[in-house]
Design an enzyme around this catalytic site. Structure first.
Site, PDB file in Angstrom:
ATOM      1  N   MET A 332       0.894  -1.411  -0.140  1.00 53.92           N
ATOM      2  CA  MET A 332       0.028   0.025   0.066  1.00 53.92           C
ATOM      3  C   MET A 332       0.816   1.199   0.169  1.00 53.92           C
ATOM      4  O   MET A 332       0.436   2.279  -0.674  1.00 53.92           O
ATOM      5  CB  MET A 332      -1.038  -0.050   1.190  1.00 53.92           C
ATOM      6  CG  MET A 332      -2.185   1.215   1.011  1.00 53.92           C
ATOM      7  SD  MET A 332      -3.036   1.136   2.681  1.00 53.92           S
ATOM      8  CE  MET A 332      -4.148  -0.148   2.526  1.00 53.92           C
ATOM      9  N   PHE A 334       3.949   1.384  -1.255  1.00 56.18           N
ATOM     10  CA  PHE A 334       4.510   1.647  -2.416  1.00 56.18           C
ATOM     11  C   PHE A 334       3.418   2.305  -3.610  1.00 56.18           C
ATOM     12  O   PHE A 334       3.853   2.913  -4.531  1.00 56.18           O
ATOM     13  CB  PHE A 334       5.095   0.266  -3.283  1.00 56.18           C
ATOM     14  CG  PHE A 334       6.590   0.105  -2.627  1.00 56.18           C
ATOM     15  CD1 PHE A 334       7.517   0.788  -3.213  1.00 56.18           C
ATOM     16  CD2 PHE A 334       6.984  -0.516  -1.555  1.00 56.18           C
ATOM     17  CE1 PHE A 334       8.875   0.672  -2.869  1.00 56.18           C
ATOM     18  CE2 PHE A 334       8.138  -0.837  -1.070  1.00 56.18           C
ATOM     19  CZ  PHE A 334       9.352  -0.255  -1.715  1.00 56.18           C
ATOM     20  N   TRP A 335       2.156   1.852  -3.432  1.00 58.86           N
ATOM     21  CA  TRP A 335       1.105   2.247  -4.244  1.00 58.86           C
ATOM     22  C   TRP A 335       1.245   3.435  -4.128  1.00 58.86           C
ATOM     23  O   TRP A 335       0.800   4.236  -5.087  1.00 58.86           O
ATOM     24  CB  TRP A 335      -0.082   1.247  -3.889  1.00 58.86           C
ATOM     25  CG  TRP A 335      -1.359   1.898  -4.747  1.00 58.86           C
ATOM     26  CD1 TRP A 335      -1.669   1.932  -5.897  1.00 58.86           C
ATOM     27  CD2 TRP A 335      -2.172   2.738  -3.983  1.00 58.86           C
ATOM     28  NE1 TRP A 335      -2.678   2.703  -6.163  1.00 58.86           N
ATOM     29  CE2 TRP A 335      -3.277   3.213  -5.093  1.00 58.86           C
ATOM     30  CE3 TRP A 335      -2.401   3.420  -2.809  1.00 58.86           C
ATOM     31  CZ2 TRP A 335      -4.409   4.132  -4.786  1.00 58.86           C
ATOM     32  CZ3 TRP A 335      -3.457   4.141  -2.615  1.00 58.86           C
ATOM     33  CH2 TRP A 335      -4.591   4.459  -3.575  1.00 58.86           C
ATOM     34  N   HIS A 336       1.199   4.330  -3.344  1.00 62.47           N
ATOM     35  CA  HIS A 336       0.872   5.690  -3.349  1.00 62.47           C
ATOM     36  C   HIS A 336       1.986   6.391  -3.946  1.00 62.47           C
ATOM     37  O   HIS A 336       1.704   7.547  -4.414  1.00 62.47           O
ATOM     38  CB  HIS A 336       1.177   6.193  -1.515  1.00 62.47           C
ATOM     39  CG  HIS A 336      -0.400   6.020  -0.790  1.00 62.47           C
ATOM     40  ND1 HIS A 336      -0.496   4.922  -0.215  1.00 62.47           N
ATOM     41  CD2 HIS A 336      -1.629   6.753  -0.900  1.00 62.47           C
ATOM     42  CE1 HIS A 336      -1.672   5.024   0.338  1.00 62.47           C
ATOM     43  NE2 HIS A 336      -2.434   5.971  -0.124  1.00 62.47           N
ATOM     44  N   GLY A 337       3.162   5.851  -3.636  1.00 58.29           N
ATOM     45  CA  GLY A 337       4.222   6.230  -4.589  1.00 58.29           C
ATOM     46  C   GLY A 337       5.767   5.984  -4.153  1.00 58.29           C
ATOM     47  O   GLY A 337       5.995   5.230  -2.915  1.00 58.29           O
TER      48      GLY A 337
END
Length: 408
Positions: A332, A334-337
């Protein structure tokens, strides 16, 4: 050739009160039809096209082109896998298909870290669409999607109220809801809820969040930057102001999306449920951005636990659940950036879930503490302040304070 598109007015979804006037006037015939038990699918498609076009015209036309290309790509991928799944069920094919579905968002999220600028593939709402597409592939693999036509999938992906702001719906739930026209009594109940949600959304977004976003947070940030690169009490203020800004802005948008969905006869799931009343971090994630946290829970956490149990990777189930928590929240993050503050945010929340589970086991074994108003209040206070602290990391202000104090 496309210069005329750039000159057109651009209307960001739910950006101004004027947008709502246009939108409600446009969907009024649809509401009248639903009141009399008719769903005008062709009319809904028309107004959806118009408002989506207005979201991505003007200076945002390149995002509109990316959206078209992305939608074609995902539709071909999902429909192909649906037909494949009717005959075969190879695990490798499934994992490759899911990976291909996630590939655009991976490129969009990793491009700034490696190239230094945003990817041309990106557009507003790509994350929400990716979760919908990948979720549909997973539901198809599970055998719960019995029927899937390309135009129905596109309608699901481009459902206008939730396109750019969420919440994240599931294909099976949406398709079942869309095909069933609500009774008059049911629709009147939905209208009542829609008015309530829109009213609260206006209060959140255009009244309360105005003070957090336009007045208080900028003030605290200016004062905190005067002490850069050192921490100060002003930095603490930034943490609380950003938390308020994020919640009222995001919850407001989510309520708008749900309210408009109800007006259009679709019961889009809620995204927030009083998250700051949570007595522990696990319950917080059951109340905060629920459609995202449930997506990660169902499609990453639970599947990893099932696979690890089946393969007997862990002898201790507590170690298994702890590993699953860390994996879930790191993904989660890494998904944000791909930045240190998003990744650290995910790590801390994963660690908090591990510690929370350990504490509950330890308390049951060694303490006989009865839950009362005081203990619950203390738990809520601790949980809330942990969330505020991690959101200070998440917002990126510390990166600016410590590493770019002069705007470099």
């Amino acid at each position: 050739m496309l210069t005329w598109i750039q000159t057109l007015p651009n209307y960001t979804a739910y950006g101004t009160p004027l947008y709502f006037i246009y939108l409600i006037m446009a969907i009024l015939p649809l509401s009248i039809g639903l009141y009399f038990g008719k769903r005008f699918s062709w009319y809904e498609a028309l107004i959806s096209f118009i408002f989506i076009f207005l979201m991505f015209d003007g200076t945002s036309y390149k995002q509109g082109l990316s959206l078209i290309g992305y939608l074609i790509y995902q539709t071909i991928l999902v429909i192909w896998y649906f037909h494949y799944r009717q005959q075969k069920n190879n695990s490798l094919v499934f994992y490759v298909t899911v990976a291909l579905s996630l590939l655009p968002i991976v490129i969009v999220k990793f491009t700034p870290a490696f190239v230094g600028h945003n990817s041309l593939l990106g557009f507003l709402g790509i994350s929400y669409l990716t979760f919908r597409a990948a979720g549909t592939i997973i539901e198809t693999r599970d055998g719960v999607v019995k029927e899937l036509k390309w135009w129905e999938f596109i309608r699901f992906m481009l459902f206008m109220p939730t396109l750019t702001s969420g919440p994240i719906d599931r294909y099976r739930r949406f398709a079942k809801d869309y095909k069933k026209v609500p009774s008059r009594e049911k629709y009147l109940e939905m209208l009542g809820k829609a008015v309530k949600y829109l009213f609260i959304g206006f209060l959140y977004k255009f009244v309360i969040d105005y003070f957090f976003a336009e007045q208080w947070q900028p003030f605290f940030e200016r004062m905190a930057m005067q002490h850069a690169p050192h921490l100060s009490w002003w930095t603490v203020g930034v943490a609380y102001m950003y938390t308020g800004n994020l919640f009222f802005d995001f919850a407001g948008y989510s309520l708008f999306a749900v309210g408009i969905s109800y007006l259009m006869g679709v019961e889009t799931p809620m995204n927030f449920n009083q998250p700051f009343k949570s007595p522990n971090i696990k319950e917080f994630w059951n109340r905060w951005h629920m459609t995202l946290s449930f997506w990660f829970r169902d499609y990453i956490f639970m599947r990893f636990v099932f696979l690890a149990t089946k393969k007997r990777w862990f002898k201790n189930r507590n170690v298994l659940s702890s590993t699953a928590y860390m994996l879930n929240m790191m993904i989660m993050g890494f998904w944000h950036g791909v930045t240190w503050y998003y990744i650290l945010y995910g790590f801390l929340h994963g660690l908090a879930l591990v510690v929370n589970d350990w504490w509950l086991r330890y308390k049951r074994k060694h303490f006989k503490i009865k839950t009362n108003a005081f203990t619950k209040g203390v738990a809520i206070f601790i949980t809330f302040n942990f969330v505020v602290f991690t959101l200070l990391i998440f917002c990126g202000f510390l990166d600016k304070l410590w590493f770019h104090p002069f705007g470099m």
